[in-house]
Design a protein around this motif. Structure first.
Motif, PDB file in Angstrom:
ATOM      1  N   LEU A   1      -3.760   5.861  -2.193  1.00 20.43           N
ATOM      2  CA  LEU A   1      -3.531   6.214  -3.582  1.00 20.43           C
ATOM      3  C   LEU A   1      -2.815   5.079  -4.296  1.00 20.43           C
ATOM      4  CD1 LEU A   1      -3.419   8.354  -5.905  1.00 20.43           C
ATOM      5  CD2 LEU A   1      -1.225   9.094  -4.934  1.00 20.43           C
ATOM      6  N   SER A   2      -3.308   4.696  -5.465  1.00 21.35           N
ATOM      7  CA  SER A   2      -2.662   3.636  -6.248  1.00 21.35           C
ATOM      8  C   SER A   2      -2.754   3.967  -7.724  1.00 21.35           C
ATOM      9  CB  SER A   2      -3.311   2.280  -5.963  1.00 21.35           C
ATOM     10  OG  SER A   2      -4.681   2.284  -6.337  1.00 21.35           O
ATOM     11  N   ARG A   3      -1.921   3.301  -8.503  1.00 22.48           N
ATOM     12  CA  ARG A   3      -1.915   3.468  -9.960  1.00 22.48           C
ATOM     13  C   ARG A   3      -2.962   2.539 -10.540  1.00 22.48           C
ATOM     14  NH1 ARG A   3      -1.677   5.238 -14.768  1.00 22.48           N
ATOM     15  NH2 ARG A   3       0.282   5.599 -15.865  1.00 22.48           N
ATOM     16  N   LEU A   4      -3.869   3.078 -11.334  1.00 22.86           N
ATOM     17  CA  LEU A   4      -4.914   2.269 -11.943  1.00 22.86           C
ATOM     18  C   LEU A   4      -4.288   1.203 -12.838  1.00 22.86           C
ATOM     19  CD1 LEU A   4      -8.031   2.197 -12.034  1.00 22.86           C
ATOM     20  CD2 LEU A   4      -7.886   3.502 -14.156  1.00 22.86           C
ATOM     21  N   GLY A   5      -4.709  -0.050 -12.657  1.00 19.85           N
ATOM     22  CA  GLY A   5      -4.184  -1.138 -13.460  1.00 19.85           C
ATOM     23  C   GLY A   5      -2.949  -1.793 -12.884  1.00 19.85           C
ATOM     24  N   ASP A   6      -2.478  -1.321 -11.726  1.00 27.47           N
ATOM     25  CA  ASP A   6      -1.311  -1.930 -11.075  1.00 27.47           C
ATOM     26  C   ASP A   6      -1.726  -3.254 -10.449  1.00 27.47           C
ATOM     27  OD1 ASP A   6       0.934  -2.626  -9.698  1.00 27.47           O
ATOM     28  OD2 ASP A   6       1.075  -0.797  -8.508  1.00 27.47           O
ATOM     29  N   LYS A   7      -1.287  -4.362 -11.021  1.00 30.42           N
ATOM     30  CA  LYS A   7      -1.693  -5.686 -10.560  1.00 30.42           C
ATOM     31  C   LYS A   7      -1.013  -6.104  -9.248  1.00 30.42           C
ATOM     32  CE  LYS A   7      -2.739  -7.297 -15.231  1.00 30.42           C
ATOM     33  NZ  LYS A   7      -2.456  -8.295 -16.288  1.00 30.42           N
ATOM     34  N   SER A   8      -0.013  -5.358  -8.840  1.00 27.72           N
ATOM     35  CA  SER A   8       0.684  -5.709  -7.599  1.00 27.72           C
ATOM     36  C   SER A   8      -0.158  -5.416  -6.367  1.00 27.72           C
ATOM     37  CB  SER A   8       2.005  -4.939  -7.506  1.00 27.72           C
ATOM     38  OG  SER A   8       1.766  -3.550  -7.319  1.00 27.72           O
ATOM     39  N   GLY A   9      -1.150  -4.546  -6.539  1.00 28.36           N
ATOM     40  CA  GLY A   9      -2.009  -4.203  -5.409  1.00 28.36           C
ATOM     41  C   GLY A   9      -1.375  -3.219  -4.449  1.00 28.36           C
ATOM     42  N   SER A  10      -0.223  -2.669  -4.780  1.00 33.01           N
ATOM     43  CA  SER A  10       0.453  -1.736  -3.887  1.00 33.01           C
ATOM     44  C   SER A  10      -0.244  -0.383  -3.891  1.00 33.01           C
ATOM     45  CB  SER A  10       1.922  -1.564  -4.312  1.00 33.01           C
ATOM     46  OG  SER A  10       1.995  -1.047  -5.625  1.00 33.01           O
ATOM     47  N   SER A  11      -0.236   0.278  -2.763  1.00 33.72           N
ATOM     48  CA  SER A  11      -0.858   1.588  -2.636  1.00 33.72           C
ATOM     49  C   SER A  11      -0.090   2.402  -1.607  1.00 33.72           C
ATOM     50  CB  SER A  11      -2.328   1.465  -2.230  1.00 33.72           C
ATOM     51  OG  SER A  11      -2.446   0.849  -0.961  1.00 33.72           O
ATOM     52  N   ILE A  12      -0.322   3.692  -1.609  1.00 36.71           N
ATOM     53  CA  ILE A  12       0.327   4.600  -0.669  1.00 36.71           C
ATOM     54  C   ILE A  12      -0.751   5.238   0.191  1.00 36.71           C
ATOM     55  CG2 ILE A  12       1.683   6.703  -0.441  1.00 36.71           C
ATOM     56  CD1 ILE A  12       2.990   6.007  -3.110  1.00 36.71           C
ATOM     57  N   GLU A  13      -0.582   5.158   1.498  1.00 37.09           N
ATOM     58  CA  GLU A  13      -1.563   5.755   2.400  1.00 37.09           C
ATOM     59  C   GLU A  13      -1.136   7.172   2.758  1.00 37.09           C
ATOM     60  OE1 GLU A  13      -3.269   5.020   6.891  1.00 37.09           O
ATOM     61  OE2 GLU A  13      -3.026   3.286   5.559  1.00 37.09           O
ATOM     62  N   LEU A  14      -2.058   8.102   2.596  1.00 36.85           N
ATOM     63  CA  LEU A  14      -1.781   9.500   2.909  1.00 36.85           C
ATOM     64  C   LEU A  14      -2.353   9.857   4.268  1.00 36.85           C
ATOM     65  CD1 LEU A  14      -2.640  11.228  -0.513  1.00 36.85           C
ATOM     66  CD2 LEU A  14      -0.516  10.118   0.197  1.00 36.85           C
ATOM     67  N   ILE A  15      -1.701  10.792   4.930  1.00 40.14           N
ATOM     68  CA  ILE A  15      -2.200  11.321   6.190  1.00 40.14           C
ATOM     69  C   ILE A  15      -2.535  12.795   5.983  1.00 40.14           C
ATOM     70  CG2 ILE A  15      -0.896   9.674   7.584  1.00 40.14           C
ATOM     71  CD1 ILE A  15       1.137  11.883   8.147  1.00 40.14           C
ATOM     72  N   PRO A  16      -3.382  13.382   6.831  1.00 39.90           N
ATOM     73  CA  PRO A  16      -3.767  14.786   6.644  1.00 39.90           C
ATOM     74  C   PRO A  16      -2.559  15.703   6.509  1.00 39.90           C
ATOM     75  CG  PRO A  16      -5.165  13.774   8.285  1.00 39.90           C
ATOM     76  CD  PRO A  16      -4.111  12.764   7.959  1.00 39.90           C
ATOM     77  N   GLY A  17      -2.608  16.577   5.505  1.00 42.54           N
ATOM     78  CA  GLY A  17      -1.494  17.474   5.234  1.00 42.54           C
ATOM     79  C   GLY A  17      -0.597  16.990   4.130  1.00 42.54           C
ATOM     80  N   ASP A  18      -0.832  15.776   3.633  1.00 40.61           N
ATOM     81  CA  ASP A  18      -0.032  15.223   2.536  1.00 40.61           C
ATOM     82  C   ASP A  18      -0.556  15.712   1.189  1.00 40.61           C
ATOM     83  OD1 ASP A  18       1.732  13.822   4.083  1.00 40.61           O
ATOM     84  OD2 ASP A  18       0.811  11.855   3.746  1.00 40.61           O
ATOM     85  N   LYS A  19       0.394  16.003   0.302  1.00 40.16           N
ATOM     86  CA  LYS A  19       0.068  16.262  -1.093  1.00 40.16           C
ATOM     87  C   LYS A  19       0.860  15.261  -1.919  1.00 40.16           C
ATOM     88  CE  LYS A  19       0.218  19.707  -4.815  1.00 40.16           C
ATOM     89  NZ  LYS A  19       0.475  21.128  -5.152  1.00 40.16           N
TER      90      LYS A  19
END
Length: 360
Positions: free
Chosen positions: A231-249
Motif C-alpha cells: 500500500l502506498s500514497r498515490l503521488g508519493d515520490k519517495s517510493g515508500s510503501s507498506i506491506e500488508l500480511i493476511p489479516g491486516d486492515k
C-alpha cells in the motif's frame, strides 16, 4: 419532467427512459408522451438511444451477472456501437437495466450495470495508438460480480465504478476504483496488478483483498485476506510503501497521509460480497452512510442526533429491512426515527421515502 434531454447519451443514462423502452410501463408512457409533446426536437436523439438499448437486449450472450464474460460483452458492445456511432458525443453511457436480466431469467437479486466506453476523437484511426477505457458502474442498493480479461474475479459493491483500459493484461493490469470492491487476483509475477483508489495505490501479484475508497470519504481502507499487497500514497515520490500480511486492515488517512494498521477478523469487512453487512463498533454517521448505499435510501441525522454521530454500533444485517435496522438502532441508543414522503414526480405520486433519525 423538469430535466431536458438533448443528446442520445442523456436518454441512455436515464433509468426512466430505459424503463419506458424495456417495460413500456403505463406510468413511463404517460411521462414520456408528455415530454415529447413539450420537446419534439429531442425525439431523434431518443430514437437513436432506443435502438441501442434494444440491440443490447437482443445480445446473444446473456451470461449471469455473477460471472460476466467481459471479452464477449465488450465485443458485442462495440458491434452495437458501430451501428450508431454517427452521433457527435464523445462519451456514451449505456445502462442495461434490471429488466434485461429479468427477461433472461436471472435472479432478481442480480444487479444491472451501467457500462460506458470512453471514445477519443477520431476513434477508428486512433484506436491502435490510444487506449480506450471500459467503465463498469454498479448503482445504489446493487452489487455485481465480474471476471476481468486476465481471469481476476471482482465483487463490486453499490455506488462503485471500476475503470480499466483495453491494454489491460497486455501492457499493464491497472484498475481505477471509486467505491468498494473485493478482488481475487490471477497470479502473474511479470505483470503486477495495481488498484488506484481515491489517492491510494495497492500493488498486487496474486491475492485476495478488499479496497474501500468512496470519493466522499477522507480515507481508504485496504483489507488483506490472503497473499501479499503493498500500500502506498498515490503521488508519493519517495517510493515508500507498506506491506500488508493476511489479516491486516490498513486505513490511509487522506488528510495527513498517515496509515494505521489493525489486526482483526477481516472476514467481517468482506462479508458484504456474500449478502451480509457486519458492523463492529462503527460510528452512527458511518453506519447511516452504509445503510443509504445498501438500501438506496435517504437517511437524515437531524436535531440533537449530531451529538450521537460517533456513537458506536455492533450488529449484522442479512435479510433485514431498513425499518427493522432503524428499530434496532433506536433500541440500542437514545434515538428515534420518522419518515417523510418525497413526491419527486409531481404527477404520479410518491417516489421516495426519507428516514429522519433524531435524538430522543
Amino acid at each position: 419532467m423538469q430535466k431536458k434531454y438533448i443528446h442520445s447519451d442523456d436518454f441512455l443514462y436515464s433509468e426512466n427512459y430505459n424503463e419506458y423502452i424495456l417495460e413500456n410501463s403505463p406510468r413511463q408512457q404517460k411521462k414520456w408522451k408528455a415530454y415529447f409533446k413539450e420537446f419534439p426536437e429531442t425525439e431523434e436523439a431518443a430514437n437513436k438511444a432506443s435502438k441501442i438499448i434494444l440491440s443490447l437486449l437482443s445480445m446473444d450472450d446473456h451470461t449471469s451477472q455473477k460471472e460476466i464474460s467481459d471479452d464477449k460483452l465488450h465485443k458485442q458492445f462495440e458491434e452495437t456501437w458501430d451501428k450508431y456511432r454517427g452521433q457527435k458525443s464523445k462519451n456514451v453511457f449505456l445502462r442495461t437495466s434490471k429488466v434485461i436480466y429479468q427477461t433472461v431469467g436471472v435472479a432478481a437479486a442480480v444487479v444491472f450495470l451501467m457500462l460506458s466506453f470512453s471514445f477519443i476523437r477520431n476513434y477508428i484511426s486512433d484506436r491502435n495508438h490510444q487506449p480506450e477505457y471500459f467503465e463498469i458502474y454498479v448503482p445504489t442498493a446493487e452489487q455485481s460480480r465480474l471476471t476481468l480479461p486476465d481471469g481476476t474475479r471482482v465483487w463490486v459493491n453499490s455506488e462503485t465504478e471500476i475503470k480499466y483500459s483495453n491494454q489491460f493484461n497486455t501492457k499493464e493490469r491497472n484498475i481505477i476504483l471509486s467505491g468498494e470492491a473485493y478482488f481475487e487476483v490471477a497470479h502473474n509475477e511479470d505483470l503486477p496488478f495495481y488498484v488506484v483508489a481515491h489517492g491510494a495505490r495497492v500493488k498486487v501479484t496474486g491475492t485476495k483483498f478488499n479496497v474501500k475508497g468512496y470519493t466522499e470519504d477522507s480515507k481508504v481502507e485496504t483489507v488483506l485476506v490472503e497473499g501479499r499487497v503493498e500500500l502506498s500514497r498515490l503521488g508519493d515520490k519517495s517510493g515508500s510503501s507498506i506491506e500488508l500480511i493476511p489479516g491486516d486492515k490498513a486505513i490511509l488517512n487522506l488528510k495527513d497521509s498517515k496509515v494505521s494498521i489493525s489486526r482483526e477478523d477481516v472476514m467481517d469487512d468482506v462479508a458484504w460480497k456474500d449478502g451480509k453487512l457486519v458492523f463492529r463498533n462503527i460510528p452512527l454517521q458511518e453506519v447511516c452512510k452504509t445503510l443509504e448505499r445498501h438500501f438506496d435510501a435517504d437517511i437524515l441525522l437531524a436535531g440533537d442526533a449530531g451529538n450521537l454521530y460517533n456513537h458506536p454500533f455492533t450488529f449484522t444485517i442479512e435479510n433485514e429491512t431498513l425499518p427493522m435496522v432503524l428499530e434496532y438502532l433506536c433500541k440500542a441508543a437514545p434515538l428515534m426515527y420518522s419518515t417523510k414522503y418525497i413526491d419527486e414526480d409531481g404527477e404520479n405520486g410518491i417516489e421516495k421515502i426519507e428516514y429522519i433519525v433524531s435524538a430522543r
